[in-house]
Design a protein around this motif. Structure first.
Motif, PDB file in Angstrom:
ATOM      1  N   ALA A 312      -8.393   4.274  17.946  1.00 39.15           N
ATOM      2  CA  ALA A 312      -9.472   4.093  16.964  1.00 39.15           C
ATOM      3  C   ALA A 312     -10.807   4.056  17.685  1.00 39.15           C
ATOM      4  N   ASP A 313     -11.855   4.380  16.957  1.00 38.45           N
ATOM      5  CA  ASP A 313     -13.198   4.213  17.484  1.00 38.45           C
ATOM      6  C   ASP A 313     -14.118   3.752  16.371  1.00 38.45           C
ATOM      7  N   ILE A 314     -15.321   3.346  16.770  1.00 38.06           N
ATOM      8  CA  ILE A 314     -16.312   2.847  15.813  1.00 38.06           C
ATOM      9  C   ILE A 314     -17.566   3.706  15.933  1.00 38.06           C
ATOM     10  N   VAL A 315     -18.067   4.161  14.796  1.00 36.50           N
ATOM     11  CA  VAL A 315     -19.280   4.961  14.730  1.00 36.50           C
ATOM     12  C   VAL A 315     -20.276   4.242  13.826  1.00 36.50           C
ATOM     13  N   THR A 316     -21.476   4.013  14.317  1.00 37.44           N
ATOM     14  CA  THR A 316     -22.532   3.376  13.523  1.00 37.44           C
ATOM     15  C   THR A 316     -23.561   4.437  13.159  1.00 37.44           C
ATOM     16  N   ASP A 317     -23.567   4.829  11.901  1.00 41.07           N
ATOM     17  CA  ASP A 317     -24.416   5.931  11.444  1.00 41.07           C
ATOM     18  C   ASP A 317     -24.402   5.910   9.919  1.00 41.07           C
ATOM     19  N   HIS A 318     -25.135   6.834   9.302  1.00 44.73           N
ATOM     20  CA  HIS A 318     -25.186   6.938   7.847  1.00 44.73           C
ATOM     21  C   HIS A 318     -24.560   8.254   7.394  1.00 44.73           C
ATOM     22  N   VAL A 319     -23.919   8.199   6.240  1.00 47.29           N
ATOM     23  CA  VAL A 319     -23.350   9.410   5.648  1.00 47.29           C
ATOM     24  C   VAL A 319     -24.479  10.265   5.081  1.00 47.29           C
ATOM     25  N   GLU A 320     -24.545  11.501   5.522  1.00 48.93           N
ATOM     26  CA  GLU A 320     -25.479  12.437   4.897  1.00 48.93           C
ATOM     27  C   GLU A 320     -24.812  13.106   3.706  1.00 48.93           C
ATOM     28  N   ARG A 321     -23.594  13.639   3.935  1.00 43.02           N
ATOM     29  CA  ARG A 321     -22.840  14.222   2.844  1.00 43.02           C
ATOM     30  C   ARG A 321     -21.420  14.511   3.314  1.00 43.02           C
ATOM     31  N   PHE A 322     -20.536  14.631   2.359  1.00 43.26           N
ATOM     32  CA  PHE A 322     -19.179  15.085   2.645  1.00 43.26           C
ATOM     33  C   PHE A 322     -19.196  16.606   2.803  1.00 43.26           C
ATOM     34  N   THR A 323     -18.276  17.091   3.625  1.00 37.59           N
ATOM     35  CA  THR A 323     -18.079  18.529   3.798  1.00 37.59           C
ATOM     36  C   THR A 323     -16.618  18.832   3.493  1.00 37.59           C
ATOM     37  N   PRO A 324     -16.229  20.080   3.402  1.00 38.26           N
ATOM     38  CA  PRO A 324     -14.814  20.393   3.156  1.00 38.26           C
ATOM     39  C   PRO A 324     -13.878  19.803   4.205  1.00 38.26           C
ATOM     40  N   ASP A 325     -14.383  19.611   5.443  1.00 36.16           N
ATOM     41  CA  ASP A 325     -13.512  19.146   6.524  1.00 36.16           C
ATOM     42  C   ASP A 325     -13.755  17.707   6.950  1.00 36.16           C
ATOM     43  N   GLY A 326     -14.666  17.014   6.282  1.00 36.99           N
ATOM     44  CA  GLY A 326     -14.921  15.641   6.685  1.00 36.99           C
ATOM     45  C   GLY A 326     -16.260  15.127   6.220  1.00 36.99           C
ATOM     46  N   ILE A 327     -17.020  14.511   7.155  1.00 34.21           N
ATOM     47  CA  ILE A 327     -18.291  13.865   6.819  1.00 34.21           C
ATOM     48  C   ILE A 327     -19.351  14.290   7.825  1.00 34.21           C
ATOM     49  N   ARG A 328     -20.507  14.708   7.305  1.00 34.66           N
ATOM     50  CA  ARG A 328     -21.657  14.966   8.159  1.00 34.66           C
ATOM     51  C   ARG A 328     -22.557  13.737   8.140  1.00 34.66           C
ATOM     52  N   LEU A 329     -22.943  13.286   9.327  1.00 31.99           N
ATOM     53  CA  LEU A 329     -23.762  12.095   9.458  1.00 31.99           C
ATOM     54  C   LEU A 329     -25.232  12.453   9.572  1.00 31.99           C
ATOM     55  N   LYS A 330     -26.096  11.492   9.332  1.00 28.85           N
ATOM     56  CA  LYS A 330     -27.534  11.754   9.395  1.00 28.85           C
ATOM     57  C   LYS A 330     -27.992  12.102  10.806  1.00 28.85           C
ATOM     58  N   SER A 331     -27.226  11.677  11.801  1.00 29.36           N
ATOM     59  CA  SER A 331     -27.540  12.029  13.183  1.00 29.36           C
ATOM     60  C   SER A 331     -27.227  13.485  13.488  1.00 29.36           C
ATOM     61  N   GLY A 332     -26.527  14.157  12.556  1.00 32.06           N
ATOM     62  CA  GLY A 332     -26.104  15.530  12.778  1.00 32.06           C
ATOM     63  C   GLY A 332     -24.667  15.649  13.222  1.00 32.06           C
ATOM     64  N   ARG A 333     -24.080  14.556  13.643  1.00 29.76           N
ATOM     65  CA  ARG A 333     -22.687  14.562  14.064  1.00 29.76           C
ATOM     66  C   ARG A 333     -21.778  14.766  12.864  1.00 29.76           C
ATOM     67  N   GLU A 334     -20.630  15.387  13.081  1.00 26.23           N
ATOM     68  CA  GLU A 334     -19.643  15.564  12.019  1.00 26.23           C
ATOM     69  C   GLU A 334     -18.344  14.876  12.405  1.00 26.23           C
ATOM     70  N   LEU A 335     -17.765  14.166  11.443  1.00 24.45           N
ATOM     71  CA  LEU A 335     -16.471  13.511  11.628  1.00 24.45           C
ATOM     72  C   LEU A 335     -15.418  14.280  10.848  1.00 24.45           C
ATOM     73  N   ALA A 336     -14.458  14.857  11.554  1.00 29.27           N
ATOM     74  CA  ALA A 336     -13.367  15.556  10.884  1.00 29.27           C
ATOM     75  C   ALA A 336     -12.403  14.533  10.291  1.00 29.27           C
ATOM     76  N   ALA A 337     -11.924  14.806   9.083  1.00 21.49           N
ATOM     77  CA  ALA A 337     -11.046  13.851   8.420  1.00 21.49           C
ATOM     78  C   ALA A 337     -10.087  14.550   7.470  1.00 21.49           C
TER      79      ALA A 337
END
Length: 496
Positions: A312-337
């Motif tokens: 597991a890991d912890i990410v501190t950021d804000h959700v910008e929007r959901f994508t078909p493959d996961g979540i795009r964060l306001k930092s520009g990072r994407e989390l696959a899910a």
């Protein structure tokens, strides 16, 4: 047609309601009473929530009832064990035969002339209306909305190709084995879910907007274990319960009076569980002081173990929007899910949304004031159970039920009638009933009753003060009026 009449009606068959039933049988023998429960089973919160790893967020020596020792080894217990404890209590004390299931209370109307409540409930799938009368109404339904948790309006959620769920409505057959899971949230539910799913899932990420204070506790109480070798179970329970009450109260007091010291202490505890180069301040340094929001307890450091193992890991950021493959964060990072769990909190709802009327007038809860943290100004023969925010719920539930029994006995000595809190002191200021900065509180607290700035209207988050006031203190004070009445049994027979 006459209405079925009870001396006392309790609403809710969860931890508080079952305890109330035991106290009524013990301290008010001969009184008639029933429990109205909206669902079809005992347990309340502990039956409703089914997500992986659900557990108590406080120790069972204080979450347990004062009259029934917790005998299991685990001090921080899992949900199924707590549910069985509640159901066992109901069976042992014959409380279960007093429960009317699938009775959702929607309205309660007080008549001062008759000194009684008329309670309306919607029953079964057909929502048939049934009415009961009672002398005293005791709400043990908690303050959470049971039919829906809080789900933010996430941009693009409809585009997500995986599964989005809320812990309050956990799918029965959700298969997360080998899946990439993102848990949105940083509260008690999130820190429970992450280690529970880690190891089975391919990977679990806890995505938080801001950190929460986290404290590691042992899953088993070693002192209780040592005492069990030399003392009977009831003595072990009483001693450990007292010890835990004093320790938690002392810790809370230190946090509130010396927040800087408490922050350093909490940070040191977290640092001991994580690698030396871990960014603790990014993920575990909240912007508020300890106990401005509820602390999260981690038994046996299971969350930190999952992080150290790479599960597991912890990410501190804000959700910008959901994508078909996961979540795009306001930092520009994407989390696959493959699965996203929105552990974004609950919704508060006072008294299950029930309408309250007194002598034909609707009661605006926001204009009432809480008396001793369990009754309402201007509302006769009415009490409610709300537990502590800084300690176990049941500590306050036990005291509240005992106080209700004292009020009922006092009314009997007065020939019936009713008890009604009334504030005549203009110097009493208004404060929020729950003084927490948490989002779930702030979203709804304006619709709740207020608390006052001083006794007896002040809601103490202090078990020892409440123990003195509610169990041993006088019933006669400036905030309470006792109105004499005719014998309630005769009045009920006349009405029927």
């Amino acid at each position: 047609m006459s209405l079925e009449h009870f001396d006392v009606l309790v609403v809710g068959a969860g931890l508080s309601g079952i305890g109330a039933g035991v106290h009524l049988q013990t301290h008010c023998p001969g009184k008639t009473w029933a429990i109205l429960e909206a669902r079809d089973t005992i347990g309340g919160t502990w039956d409703l929530f089914r997500y992986p790893g659900i557990r108590s967020d406080s120790d069972m020596f204080t979450l347990g009832y004062s009259f029934k020792p917790w005998t299991a080894a685990k001090s921080i217990a899992d949900g199924p064990s707590i549910l069985e404890y509640v159901r066992q209590t109901a069976r042992e004390h014959d409380v279960d035969r007093h429960i009317r299931f699938r009775h959702k209370v929607v309205r309660a109307s007080w008549s001062g002339d008759d000194a009684r409540w008329t309670v309306e409930a919607e029953c079964g799938e057909a929502r048939e209306t049934r009415r009961y009368t009672c002398r005293f109404l005791y709400m043990c339904s908690g303050y959470y909305r049971y039919d829906a948790g809080y789900m933010p309006d996430f941009p693009g959620a409809g585009d997500f190709g995986g599964q989005l769920t809320h812990p309050q409505h956990w799918p029965e057959n959700l298969d997360y084995a080998g899946k990439r899971v993102v848990v949105i949230g940083s509260g008690a539910t999130a820190v429970t879910l992450v280690p529970a799913m880690a190891g089975t899932a391919a990977h679990v990420t806890m995505l938080q907007r801001s950190p929460t204070y986290v404290l590691t506790l042992p899953g088993e109480d070693r002192i209780a274990g040592a005492l069990r070798k030399v003392l009977p179970e009831r003595a072990v329970y009483a001693l450990t319960r007292s010890k835990n009450v004093l320790m938690s109260l002392a810790f809370y007091t230190v946090c509130r009076r010396y927040p800087g010291f408490a922050k350093k202490l909490l940070r040191k505890g977290i640092a001991a569980q994580l690698p030396a180069d871990y960014p603790i301040d990014e993920h575990f340094r909240p912007r508020y002081n300890p106990w401005d929001q509820r602390l999260c307890f981690v038994p046996d450091a299971d969350l930190f173990k999952a992080v150290r193992r790479g599960q597991a890991d912890i990410v501190t950021d804000h959700v910008e929007r959901f994508t078909p493959d996961g979540i795009r964060l306001k930092s520009g990072r994407e989390l696959a899910a493959d699965i996203v769990v929105s552990a974004t909190g609950l919704q508060l709802l006072a008294f299950g949304g029930m309408q309250i009327r007194v002598d034909g007038e609707d009661v605006n809860l926001a204009r009432t004031m809480s008396y001793k943290g369990m009754m309402l100004s201007g509302v006769p023969n009415f009490a409610y159970c709300i537990g502590y925010t800084n300690a176990s719920w049941t500590l306050k539930a036990d005291l509240a039920s005992q106080y209700v029994c004292r009020i009922i006995a006092r009314l009997d000595r007065n020939g019936g009638g009713y008890a009604v809190p009334h504030n005549d002191d203009p110097s009493v200021g208004e404060e929020p009933l729950i003084d927490f900065s948490s989002g779930y509180v702030q979203r709804a607290i304006e619709s709740f009753p207020k608390q006052g700035s001083k006794a007896p209207w002040k809601l103490h988050q202090n078990y020892i003060k409440d123990l003195i006031t509610l169990r041993y203190g006088t019933l006669e004070d400036s905030g309470m009026r006792f109105v004499a009445g005719r014998d309630d049994t005769a009045a009920a027979a006349e009405a029927a």
